[in-house]
Design an enzyme around this catalytic site. Structure first.
Site, PDB file in Angstrom:
ATOM      1  N   ASP A 214       0.856  -1.028  -0.032  1.00  0.00           N
ATOM      2  CA  ASP A 214       0.052  -0.111   0.098  1.00  0.00           C
ATOM      3  C   ASP A 214       0.988   1.281  -0.134  1.00  0.00           C
ATOM      4  OD1 ASP A 214      -2.188  -1.686  -0.104  1.00  0.00           O
ATOM      5  OD2 ASP A 214      -2.411  -1.568   2.365  1.00  0.00           O
TER       6      ASP A 214
ATOM      7  N   GLY B 210       1.589   3.111  -2.862  1.00  0.00           N
ATOM      8  CA  GLY B 210       1.160   3.801  -3.884  1.00  0.00           C
ATOM      9  C   GLY B 210       1.752   3.399  -5.171  1.00  0.00           C
ATOM     10  N   LYS B 211       1.948   2.044  -5.151  1.00  0.00           N
ATOM     11  CA  LYS B 211       2.508   1.433  -6.269  1.00  0.00           C
ATOM     12  C   LYS B 211       1.526   1.705  -7.379  1.00  0.00           C
ATOM     13  CE  LYS B 211       2.366  -2.532  -4.234  1.00  0.00           C
ATOM     14  NZ  LYS B 211       2.150  -2.214  -2.820  1.00  0.00           N
TER      15      LYS B 211
ATOM     16  N   ASN C 125      -5.237 -10.239  -3.463  1.00  0.00           N
ATOM     17  CA  ASN C 125      -5.160  -9.776  -2.303  1.00  0.00           C
ATOM     18  C   ASN C 125      -4.610  -8.353  -2.350  1.00  0.00           C
ATOM     19  OD1 ASN C 125      -2.595 -10.537  -3.504  1.00  0.00           O
ATOM     20  ND2 ASN C 125      -1.813 -11.387  -1.637  1.00  0.00           N
TER      21      ASN C 125
ATOM     22  N   GLY D  61      -4.549  -4.253  -3.745  1.00  0.00           N
ATOM     23  CA  GLY D  61      -5.322  -3.343  -3.978  1.00  0.00           C
ATOM     24  C   GLY D  61      -4.592  -2.110  -4.424  1.00  0.00           C
ATOM     25  N   HIS D  62      -4.732  -1.762  -5.684  1.00  0.00           N
ATOM     26  CA  HIS D  62      -3.957  -0.631  -6.241  1.00  0.00           C
ATOM     27  C   HIS D  62      -4.959   0.452  -6.571  1.00  0.00           C
ATOM     28  CE1 HIS D  62      -0.442  -3.666  -7.157  1.00  0.00           C
ATOM     29  NE2 HIS D  62      -0.747  -3.682  -5.698  1.00  0.00           N
ATOM     30  N   THR D  63      -4.893   1.411  -6.052  1.00  0.00           N
ATOM     31  CA  THR D  63      -5.760   2.653  -6.180  1.00  0.00           C
ATOM     32  C   THR D  63      -4.991   3.551  -7.173  1.00  0.00           C
ATOM     33  OG1 THR D  63      -6.548   2.305  -3.789  1.00  0.00           O
ATOM     34  CG2 THR D  63      -7.272   4.474  -5.145  1.00  0.00           C
TER      35      THR D  63
ATOM     36  N   GLN E 192       2.034  -6.062  -3.190  1.00  0.00           N
ATOM     37  CA  GLN E 192       2.529  -6.398  -1.762  1.00  0.00           C
ATOM     38  C   GLN E 192       3.617  -5.548  -1.744  1.00  0.00           C
ATOM     39  OE1 GLN E 192       1.270  -9.414  -3.461  1.00  0.00           O
ATOM     40  NE2 GLN E 192      -0.606  -8.872  -2.676  1.00  0.00           N
TER      41      GLN E 192
ATOM     42  N   ASP F  95       2.702  14.780   1.150  1.00  0.00           N
ATOM     43  CA  ASP F  95       1.503  15.586   1.528  1.00  0.00           C
ATOM     44  C   ASP F  95       1.025  15.253   2.781  1.00  0.00           C
ATOM     45  OD1 ASP F  95       0.623  13.530  -0.256  1.00  0.00           O
ATOM     46  OD2 ASP F  95      -1.243  14.340   0.139  1.00  0.00           O
TER      47      ASP F  95
ATOM     48  N   VAL G 268       2.958  14.071  -4.271  1.00  0.00           N
ATOM     49  CA  VAL G 268       2.421  15.033  -3.176  1.00  0.00           C
ATOM     50  C   VAL G 268       0.787  14.869  -3.197  1.00  0.00           C
ATOM     51  CG1 VAL G 268       4.341  16.423  -3.196  1.00  0.00           C
ATOM     52  CG2 VAL G 268       2.489  16.766  -5.108  1.00  0.00           C
TER      53      VAL G 268
HETATM   54  P1  GDP Z   1      -0.597   0.266  -3.702  1.00  0.00           P
HETATM   55  O1  GDP Z   1      -1.372  -1.011  -3.215  1.00  0.00           O
HETATM   56  O2  GDP Z   1       0.696   0.349  -3.243  1.00  0.00           O
HETATM   57  O3  GDP Z   1      -1.068   0.497  -5.204  1.00  0.00           O
HETATM   58  O4  GDP Z   1      -1.324   1.360  -2.887  1.00  0.00           O
HETATM   59  P2  GDP Z   1      -2.730   1.639  -2.406  1.00  0.00           P
HETATM   60  O5  GDP Z   1      -3.544   2.160  -3.519  1.00  0.00           O
HETATM   61  O6  GDP Z   1      -3.442   0.737  -1.857  1.00  0.00           O
HETATM   62  O7  GDP Z   1      -2.797   2.899  -1.281  1.00  0.00           O
HETATM   63  C1  GDP Z   1      -2.276   4.149  -1.640  1.00  0.00           C
HETATM   64  C2  GDP Z   1      -3.292   5.087  -1.448  1.00  0.00           C
HETATM   65  O8  GDP Z   1      -2.738   6.424  -1.299  1.00  0.00           O
HETATM   66  C3  GDP Z   1      -4.008   5.244  -2.481  1.00  0.00           C
HETATM   67  O9  GDP Z   1      -5.607   5.523  -2.107  1.00  0.00           O
HETATM   68  C4  GDP Z   1      -3.964   6.318  -3.438  1.00  0.00           C
HETATM   69  O10 GDP Z   1      -4.797   6.692  -4.201  1.00  0.00           O
HETATM   70  C5  GDP Z   1      -3.164   7.120  -2.299  1.00  0.00           C
HETATM   71  N1  GDP Z   1      -2.074   7.921  -2.957  1.00  0.00           N
HETATM   72  C6  GDP Z   1      -0.972   7.561  -3.509  1.00  0.00           C
HETATM   73  N2  GDP Z   1      -0.019   8.642  -3.754  1.00  0.00           N
HETATM   74  C7  GDP Z   1      -0.471   9.668  -2.905  1.00  0.00           C
HETATM   75  C8  GDP Z   1       0.219  10.793  -2.540  1.00  0.00           C
HETATM   76  O11 GDP Z   1       1.341  11.248  -2.936  1.00  0.00           O
HETATM   77  N3  GDP Z   1      -0.627  11.554  -1.667  1.00  0.00           N
HETATM   78  C9  GDP Z   1      -1.757  11.068  -1.175  1.00  0.00           C
HETATM   79  N4  GDP Z   1      -2.495  12.008  -0.316  1.00  0.00           N
HETATM   80  N5  GDP Z   1      -2.354   9.895  -1.553  1.00  0.00           N
HETATM   81  C10 GDP Z   1      -1.644   9.112  -2.330  1.00  0.00           C
HETATM   82  P1  IMO Z   2      -0.932  -4.150  -2.202  1.00  0.00           P
HETATM   83  O1  IMO Z   2      -0.586  -4.775  -3.215  1.00  0.00           O
HETATM   84  C1  IMO Z   2      -0.965  -4.609   2.199  1.00  0.00           C
HETATM   85  C2  IMO Z   2      -0.989  -8.711   3.733  1.00  0.00           C
HETATM   86  C3  IMO Z   2      -2.279  -9.159   4.630  1.00  0.00           C
HETATM   87  C4  IMO Z   2      -1.514  -9.959   5.656  1.00  0.00           C
HETATM   88  C5  IMO Z   2      -0.586 -10.647   4.827  1.00  0.00           C
HETATM   89  C6  IMO Z   2      -1.001 -11.909   4.226  1.00  0.00           C
HETATM   90  O2  IMO Z   2      -2.179  -3.447  -2.225  1.00  0.00           O
HETATM   91  O3  IMO Z   2       0.151  -3.398  -1.483  1.00  0.00           O
HETATM   92  P2  IMO Z   2      -2.414 -12.817   2.254  1.00  0.00           P
HETATM   93  O4  IMO Z   2      -3.915 -12.597   1.906  1.00  0.00           O
HETATM   94  O5  IMO Z   2      -1.539 -12.170   1.112  1.00  0.00           O
HETATM   95  O6  IMO Z   2      -2.349 -14.428   2.500  1.00  0.00           O
HETATM   96  O7  IMO Z   2      -2.289 -11.925   3.448  1.00  0.00           O
HETATM   97  O8  IMO Z   2      -0.164  -9.597   3.692  1.00  0.00           O
HETATM   98  N1  IMO Z   2      -1.307  -8.030   2.468  1.00  0.00           N
HETATM   99  C7  IMO Z   2      -1.142  -7.014   1.896  1.00  0.00           C
HETATM  100  N2  IMO Z   2      -0.982  -5.896   2.811  1.00  0.00           N
HETATM  101  N3  IMO Z   2      -1.112  -4.584   0.867  1.00  0.00           N
HETATM  102  C8  IMO Z   2      -1.284  -5.645   0.011  1.00  0.00           C
HETATM  103  O9  IMO Z   2      -1.214  -5.662  -1.219  1.00  0.00           O
HETATM  104  C9  IMO Z   2      -1.202  -6.843   0.749  1.00  0.00           C
HETATM  105  N4  IMO Z   2      -1.343  -8.115   0.377  1.00  0.00           N
HETATM  106  C10 IMO Z   2      -1.380  -9.027   1.281  1.00  0.00           C
HETATM  107  O10 IMO Z   2      -2.867  -7.995   5.232  1.00  0.00           O
HETATM  108  O11 IMO Z   2      -1.092  -9.402   6.606  1.00  0.00           O
HETATM  109 MG    MG Z   3      -2.712  -1.501  -1.883  1.00  0.00          MG
END
Ligand code: GDP
Ligand code: IMO
Ligand code: MG
Length: 427
Positions: A13, A15-16, A38, A40-42, A223, A332, A413
């Site tokens: 999570d 910000g990939k 598993n 979740g890329h927003t 992950q 930010d 940011v």
């Molecule tokens: P990922 O799993 O690595 O793709 O990350 P997630 O999408 O799970 O979580 C990152 C969150 O941060 C998402 O809701 C993005 O929209 C948000 N995000 C990414 N870059 C930035 C940033 O620079 N600033 C803020 N405020 N939000 C960001």
């Molecule tokens: P992204 O790609 C954050 C965590 C789970 C748990 C552990 C094992 O969005 O960064 P699993 O269901 O994979 O067997 O759970 O890994 N986990 C993540 N945490 N971001 C993820 O993906 C994750 N995918 C799995 O919360 O701790």
């Molecule tokens: Mg994620």
């Protein structure tokens, strides 16, 4: 070098998704090589928000081929739901390719994930319950079902029935759960297979051919390094290799094809699920970061645990990934703190630890050693260049570079594409 790997430097999570979407405008192929839904890329494009789980984040760019590689565990139901959602939003899915060698996630994997977590009680891992671990277990145990067999009904049915029978014994006799109905599942999964077949390809060949033609390939990690089966905080990890090395296996390219390795790093640290977290702030500072960063899981909605940036983790991550640069995300979110802290080492009894330890027993007793820097109060969300950032934010970034030995080439940011500062060439 025309291949760029995007890896999470922390616990996921980071910000990939945002960075992949941003860089995929210059990429010809985007590849997922491990994990499953598993992840979740927003991605935020204009005023629209997309939550991608199995589908590569390059899907929002028109000219990119999007590959789900052999190292991924593929949930047909999740995949179909996701493509239907994208189609509804007007996104074309014609560019998708799914590896014939990827393993399939079935309902018994999800059920066993849920039941085994319940059985662990207080020791639960806190998985996403998507069946990821049980599916990789079958792969390693050599009883998994691959896409190439899934899409051929006469090959699939006997394999599937045998697995349902075996898994029902585990579900009922070990966990006291309800057995799954084989006839209904055969019918349902054959219908899914029919819809999925047109996407199936030898994806290693797709990537290889692209590289041979001099095209740009972006490898999308899911992950993060600290969730890696070998390098993470075992057993509180996922069941795949979200590190750069995982891509040679998971996408079918040679290690010598990998050029830049971008470590996606939050300006602070978060983690979902259980397991050690030395810089965790279980207090009002952590709450403040969670609120400002909207730190709630994309997949499960769980509040993310928050803490200060840990450079013991990032340095370790840089080492095991061969990280060539950092993308520093969500800077930010730290606006408004009078001071910001960076963890530079761990105190373990009388010892100072600078290299991330393997033992959770040791990790559990480590106290963070912090360096404190003055914060900034200026809004960063409109900053378009490094120079436009407040001096204290620049100092923070430069201190991270000095502590990790890795240049910060991207600074984010805000969630939008436009809120991205590029300091150095990536391709
Ligand atoms: P990922 O799993 O690595 O793709 O990350 P997630 O999408 O799970 O979580 C990152 C969150 O941060 C998402 O809701 C993005 O929209 C948000 N995000 C990414 N870059 C930035 C940033 O620079 N600033 C803020 N405020 N939000 C960001
Ligand atoms: P992204 O790609 C954050 C965590 C789970 C748990 C552990 C094992 O969005 O960064 P699993 O269901 O994979 O067997 O759970 O890994 N986990 C993540 N945490 N971001 C993820 O993906 C994750 N995918 C799995 O919360 O701790
Ligand atoms: Mg994620």
């Amino acid at each position: 070098m025309s291949t760029v790997v995007i890896v999470g430097a922390q616990w996921g999570d980071e910000g990939k998704g945002k960075v992949i979407d941003y860089l995929s405008k210059d990429a010809d192929v985007v590849v997922r090589g491990q994990g499953g839904n598993n992840a979740g890329h927003t991605v935020v494009v204009g005023d629209k928000k997309y939550a991608l789980q199995l589908i590569p984040s390059g899907i929002l760019n028109d000219n990119t081929i999007n590959v789900i590689g052999n190292g991924v565990v593929f949930d047909p139901e999740g995949f179909l739901k996701e493509i239907d959602g994208l189609k509804e939003k007007g996104i074309s899915i014609d560019s998708l390719r799914v590896s014939d060698r990827a393993h399939v996630v079935f309902p018994y994997h999800r059920e066993i994930d849920r039941l085994s977590e319940e059985a662990r009680g207080a020791d639960m891992i806190g998985t996403t319950k998507k069946g990821i671990g049980p599916s990789y277990m079958d792969k390693v145990e050599r009883s998994g079902i691959r896409i190439c067999d899934f899409i051929e009904p006469e090959v699939f049915e006997p394999l599937f029935r045998k697995q349902i029978e075996a898994k029902n014994r585990i579900i009922t006799q070990i966990y006291g759960g309800e057995p799954l109905n084989a006839d209904a599942l055969v019918e349902q999964y054959n219908a899914y297979a029919k819809r999925i077949k047109p996407f199936v390809a030898d994806t290693s060949l797709v990537v290889f051919s692209a590289l041979k033609e001099g095209k740009k390939v972006l490898l999308e990690g899911a992950q993060g390094t600290m969730l890696d089966l070998d390098y993470g905080t075992y057993p509180y990890v996922t069941s795949s290799h979200p590190t750069s090395g995982g891509f040679t296996i998971g996408s079918g390219i040679g290690p010598n094809q990998i050029g830049e390795v971008v470590g996606i790093t939050k300006a602070y640290t978060t983690r979902v699920g259980k397991g050690p977290f030395v810089t965790e702030l279980d207090n009002e500072i952590g709450d403040r970061i969670r609120t400002a960063g909207r730190e709630f899981g994309t997949v499960t909605g769980r509040p993310r645990r928050c803490g200060w940036l840990d450079t013991v983790v990032v340095k370790y991550s840089a080492r095991v990934n061969g990280m060539t640069c950092i993308a520093l995300m969500l800077l930010d979110v730290l606006t408004g703190f009078e001071e910001v802290k960076i963890c530079t080492g761990y105190k373990y009894g009388d010892e100072i630890i600078e290299n991330f330890p393997a033992s959770l027993h040791i990790l559990g007793k480590c106290e963070p050693i912090y360096e404190t820097l003055p914060g900034w109060s200026e809004d960063l969300s409109e900053c378009e260049t490094f120079d436009a950032l407040p001096q204290n934010a620049k100092n923070y970034i430069e201190r991270i570079e000095a502590l990790t030995g890795v240049p910060v080439k991207i600074v984010s940011v805000g969630p939008k594409r436009s809120q991205t500062i590029i300091r150095g060439e990536i391709y």
